[in-house]
Design a protein around this motif. Structure first.
Motif, mmCIF file in Angstrom:
data_model
loop_
_atom_site.group_PDB
_atom_site.id
_atom_site.type_symbol
_atom_site.label_atom_id
_atom_site.label_comp_id
_atom_site.label_asym_id
_atom_site.label_seq_id
_atom_site.Cartn_x
_atom_site.Cartn_y
_atom_site.Cartn_z
ATOM 1 N N LYS A 63 -57.332 19.894 -72.111
ATOM 2 C CA LYS A 63 -58.542 19.072 -72.170
ATOM 3 C C LYS A 63 -59.594 19.684 -73.086
ATOM 4 O O LYS A 63 -60.298 18.966 -73.812
ATOM 5 C CB LYS A 63 -59.107 18.894 -70.745
ATOM 6 C CG LYS A 63 -60.353 18.066 -70.680
ATOM 7 C CD LYS A 63 -60.056 16.595 -70.513
ATOM 8 C CE LYS A 63 -61.300 15.802 -70.164
ATOM 9 N NZ LYS A 63 -61.845 15.058 -71.267
ATOM 10 N N ALA A 64 -59.703 20.998 -73.091
ATOM 11 C CA ALA A 64 -60.684 21.661 -73.951
ATOM 12 C C ALA A 64 -60.379 21.389 -75.427
ATOM 13 O O ALA A 64 -61.290 21.132 -76.223
ATOM 14 C CB ALA A 64 -60.707 23.164 -73.681
ATOM 15 N N LEU A 65 -59.104 21.414 -75.792
ATOM 16 C CA LEU A 65 -58.697 21.108 -77.166
ATOM 17 C C LEU A 65 -59.022 19.656 -77.498
ATOM 18 O O LEU A 65 -59.613 19.355 -78.536
ATOM 19 C CB LEU A 65 -57.205 21.375 -77.366
ATOM 20 C CG LEU A 65 -56.619 20.949 -78.714
ATOM 21 C CD1 LEU A 65 -57.268 21.709 -79.857
ATOM 22 C CD2 LEU A 65 -55.105 21.161 -78.715
ATOM 23 N N GLU A 66 -58.648 18.773 -76.606
ATOM 24 C CA GLU A 66 -58.892 17.346 -76.814
ATOM 25 C C GLU A 66 -60.388 17.069 -76.977
ATOM 26 O O GLU A 66 -60.807 16.356 -77.905
ATOM 27 C CB GLU A 66 -58.330 16.568 -75.623
ATOM 28 C CG GLU A 66 -58.293 15.086 -75.807
ATOM 29 C CD GLU A 66 -57.544 14.381 -74.683
ATOM 30 O OE1 GLU A 66 -57.360 13.171 -74.821
ATOM 31 O OE2 GLU A 66 -57.149 15.020 -73.681
ATOM 32 N N ASP A 67 -61.223 17.650 -76.113
ATOM 33 C CA ASP A 67 -62.664 17.449 -76.183
ATOM 34 C C ASP A 67 -63.247 18.008 -77.480
ATOM 35 O O ASP A 67 -64.100 17.375 -78.118
ATOM 36 C CB ASP A 67 -63.367 18.098 -74.989
ATOM 37 C CG ASP A 67 -63.097 17.367 -73.680
ATOM 38 O OD1 ASP A 67 -62.585 16.227 -73.710
ATOM 39 O OD2 ASP A 67 -63.376 17.958 -72.609
ATOM 40 N N MET A 68 -62.786 19.180 -77.894
ATOM 41 C CA MET A 68 -63.326 19.790 -79.110
ATOM 42 C C MET A 68 -62.981 18.949 -80.333
ATOM 43 O O MET A 68 -63.827 18.743 -81.212
ATOM 44 C CB MET A 68 -62.809 21.206 -79.275
ATOM 45 C CG MET A 68 -63.332 21.876 -80.524
ATOM 46 S SD MET A 68 -63.745 23.560 -80.185
ATOM 47 C CE MET A 68 -64.849 23.919 -81.515
#
Length: 163
Positions: free
Chosen positions: A151-156
């Motif tokens: 999720k952190a990758l997707e959000d960034m």
């Protein structure tokens, strides 16, 4: 005269203490060049993808967490086909296993490997100790994030592309 010397000394301190941008693997550094053969044996340079957001993904066919993350990468690739490039760097040593993993995962992005794993020059250049490892790089080749997943990758990526 003293005033001039003080100003010159101050300027020298400011100039020499400012951090010049360097090639390296820290956030803010210029990503080291990678120029390895793709599945057809043609070299593809990482720098050839400049102009778009790039995710450099170090992975291997035998790496469970790497394979587990591929559906998210595929989702991101399909969501931003003209704005996000993925540059998969395989640490495999056996070409048939590497090619089979690409086919099984239906990975449409650029996949490269020199099939040397730990003796590959990219291992030292990117201080690779294990996979999965990734680097999110801006359109100018500057590292924005590293080792960011889920999720952190997707959000960034969403945040970067919204700018």
């Amino acid at each position: 005269m003293k005033k001039t010397l003080l100003i010159v000394a101050f300027l020298c301190c400011v100039i020499t203490s400012s951090k010049a941008q360097v090639i390296g693997v820290d956030v803010g550094d210029i990503a080291p060049e990678i120029d390895l053969p793709n599945t057809k044996g043609e070299n593809v340079a990482l720098s050839s993808l400049r102009g778009s957001l790039v995710l450099v993904d170090f992975w291997a066919s035998w790496c469970g967490p790497c394979i587990k993350e591929q559906p998210l990468l595929l989702k991101l690739h399909n969501a931003y086909p003209d704005k996000l490039s993925i540059y998969g760097v395989s640490m495999d040593t056996k070409k048939p296993l590497w090619l089979a993993a690409i086919a099984k995962g239906k990975l449409p992005w650029t996949n490269v490997s020199d099939l040397k794993y730990w003796t590959s020059p990219v291992v030292g250049d990117y201080m690779l100790q294990s996979v999965p490892l990734n680097f999110l790089i801006d359109k100018n080749g500057i590292i924005l994030a590293k080792n960011i997943h889920g999720k952190a990758l997707e959000d960034m990526i969403q945040n970067q592309l919204a700018q």
